[in-house]
Design an enzyme around this catalytic site. Structure first.
Site, PDB file in Angstrom:
ATOM      1  CB  SER A  14      -7.604   6.148   8.222  1.00 12.96           C
ATOM      2  OG  SER A  14      -7.986   6.299   6.700  1.00 12.96           O
TER       3      SER A  14
ATOM      4  CE  LYS B 212      -8.492   3.348   4.339  1.00  8.66           C
ATOM      5  NZ  LYS B 212      -8.495   4.751   3.903  1.00  8.66           N
TER       6      LYS B 212
ATOM      7  CG  ASP C 219     -11.265   5.452   6.282  1.00 10.63           C
ATOM      8  OD1 ASP C 219     -10.698   6.030   7.196  1.00 10.63           O
ATOM      9  OD2 ASP C 219     -11.043   5.534   5.257  1.00 10.63           O
TER      10      ASP C 219
ATOM     11  NE  ARG D 124      -8.805  12.122   9.917  1.00  7.37           N
ATOM     12  CZ  ARG D 124      -7.854  11.320   9.269  1.00  7.37           C
ATOM     13  NH1 ARG D 124      -8.509  10.066   8.839  1.00  7.37           N
ATOM     14  NH2 ARG D 124      -6.797  11.583   8.996  1.00  7.37           N
TER      15      ARG D 124
ATOM     16  CG  HIS E 160      -1.699   1.254   1.504  1.00  5.79           C
ATOM     17  ND1 HIS E 160      -2.876   1.327   0.831  1.00  5.79           N
ATOM     18  CD2 HIS E 160      -1.381   2.382   1.986  1.00  5.79           C
ATOM     19  CE1 HIS E 160      -3.533   2.590   1.101  1.00  5.79           C
ATOM     20  NE2 HIS E 160      -2.417   3.340   2.147  1.00  5.79           N
TER      21      HIS E 160
HETATM   22  N1  URA Z   1      -4.638   7.700   3.414  1.00  6.66           N
HETATM   23  C1  URA Z   1      -5.610   7.207   4.186  1.00  6.66           C
HETATM   24  O1  URA Z   1      -6.334   6.170   3.828  1.00  6.66           O
HETATM   25  N2  URA Z   1      -6.365   7.676   5.578  1.00  6.66           N
HETATM   26  C2  URA Z   1      -5.711   8.668   5.916  1.00  6.66           C
HETATM   27  O2  URA Z   1      -6.171   9.320   6.798  1.00  6.66           O
HETATM   28  C3  URA Z   1      -4.724   9.342   5.139  1.00  6.66           C
HETATM   29  C4  URA Z   1      -4.101   8.729   4.100  1.00  6.66           C
END
Ligand code: URA
Length: 434
Positions: free
Chosen positions: A183, A187, A161, A168, A82
């Site tokens: 966050s 995932k 999220d 946010r 990722h």
């Molecule tokens: N990438 C994400 O998936 N979440 C964040 O808060 C920042 C970058």
């Protein structure tokens, strides 16, 4: 339990229990805790951080807010790589076929680009007929045939999220390390893999502008991984210039293919090789990162990695022959050349500015609804450390619509920071944290 008491606890730097975190998040998801209370909690978190146990619980509740995806019918050591988002970042397109040729598999969710950063989905969608899988069965079938299992993000995975991120975004609480860590990791934990390798970009074009914050983020994500029983490794990679030379979609696919033919830019190779070596180490095939390089060279030199990419494109509905015939990719009609206005050494190429210069000619999206033009993009011809003369060509803009091309050119000129004194070439990998 009342949300206000939990906000006060966070404000007073007291640790919240598992039950309290679970109550707050689950009630927020159901709509029983309003946005104004959650905003207040997020701001208190921004200032007062989370303890390791709070962070783990927060992340697990987020993960469990939606579907999780199992890949136990893909019979391979599975890698989820990722990236936190960069400019010119075509690492997945190069890495996934290499991992496959090395006998491993990739299972990951891929995203679309937004703002100055690109997305893997957009790059592959530059290929005519290519269709991203959105069911698990399709991904499993393609992953079993090719070793590459890429799936588009769905709203059913970690819906919390999405809700929290939107809040946010408008409450000044995006740049909070525990909130970013939870966050991202929620995932990652929702998808089955044997190792999670996180490429945290650092620099002008990245979320993390400096290395100390990036290290702290890495540490927190590894800590969450440990708590969840998952193997997590992190590379911190440089985003003080775009990765490679191509920024766009079709042109990034070409650069990725050239890398699989052994003609890749040094910085892109360094990131891809490092992550592939970390995967080999996680699988237990090497003990030290210095051991596996020749194995990667081999799958590039004998073209097995390239063949994996070709198979993956064919299985996904595209024409796999394009790995040897780039005219099968969309081509822009026009090219504008950009010439340096100064003589000297390139000390920085502001990646965010270059990403935006590509976005305004149609290679990226300013808003989620924008439609992108896969044929257009930018090729930078000089990198940090290179010497340039006045009036020497430093970039090319490939475009179809001339509306914003002058602006794009000016942004590229502004992005190049040129100094009189000699500048060292930059390393692509700043640090490896395991
Ligand atoms: N990438 C994400 O998936 N979440 C964040 O808060 C920042 C970058």
């Amino acid at each position: 339990m009342r949300a206000v008491d939990l906000i006060e606890k966070k404000r007073n730097k007291e640790e919240l229990s598992k039950e309290e975190i679970s109550f707050l998040l689950n009630e927020y998801l159901k709509g029983n805790v309003p946005d104004y209370q959650m905003s207040s909690f997020l701001m208190a978190t921004y200032f007062n951080d989370m303890t390791a146990s709070e962070l783990l619980e927060f992340t697990m509740i987020m993960r469990d807010s939606g579907d999780t995806v199992k890949f136990d019918d893909v019979n391979k050591f599975l890698v989820d790589k990722h990236s936190t988002g960069g400019v010119g970042d075509k690492v997945t397109v190069v890495l996934a076929p290499i991992l496959s040729a090395l006998g491993m598999g990739t299972t990951k969710l891929s995203g679309k680009g937004l703002g100055h950063t690109g997305g893997t989905i957009d790059k592959f969608e530059a290929i005519e007929g290519f269709k991203f899988s959105n069911t698990r069965e399709e991904v499993v079938s393609i992953a079993n045939k090719t070793g590459i299992g890429l799936m588009g993000y769905s709203d059913k995975i970690v819906p919390l999220d999405k809700k929290l991120y939107s809040l946010r975004d408008v409450t000044g609480t995006v740049p909070s390390i525990p909130l970013i860590a939870s966050s991202i990791m929620s995932k990652k934990l929702a998808i089955q893999s044997d190792v999670i390798i996180l490429d945290v970009k650092v620099g002008d074009g990245a979320f993390m502008k400096d290395i100390s914050h990036a290290k702290e983020l890495a540490k927190r994500m590894i800590e969450i991984g440990k708590g969840a029983g998952r193997q997590v490794k992190v590379v911190l990679s440089n985003m003080d210039e775009p990765l490679g030379f191509a920024i766009g979609n079709a042109n990034e696919i070409v650069e990725a293919i050239e890398t699989l033919k052994g003609n890749g830019p040094e910085d892109l190779k360094e990131v891809v090789y490092t992550i592939a070596l970390l995967a080999l180490k996680a699988k237990g095939e090497i003990k030290d990162l210095s051991e596996g390089k020749t194995r990667i060279d081999e799958v590039i030199n004998n073209r097995t990695a390239l063949e994996k990419l070709s198979q993956f494109i064919t299985e996904s509905g595209g024409n796999g022959n394009l790995v040897n015939d780039y005219t099968l990719l969309p081509q822009s009609k026009e090219v504008m050349e950009v010439f340096s206005e100064k003589e000297g050494y390139i000390s920085k190429i502001k990646a965010e500015e270059i990403g935006k210069a590509a976005m305004i000619i149609g290679a990226g999206r300013a808003t989620k609804e924008d439609v992108i033009d896969h044929a257009v993009g930018i090729k930078i011809l000089k990198k940090v450390g290179d010497k340039v003369n006045k009036n020497e060509k430093i970039a090319e803009i490939y475009y179809n619509d001339s509306k914003n091309v002058e602006n794009s050119k000016n942004m590229i000129l502004d992005a190049y920071v040129i100094l009189e004194e000699k500048v060292e070439k930059q390393k692509a990998i700043l640090e490896i944290i395991e």
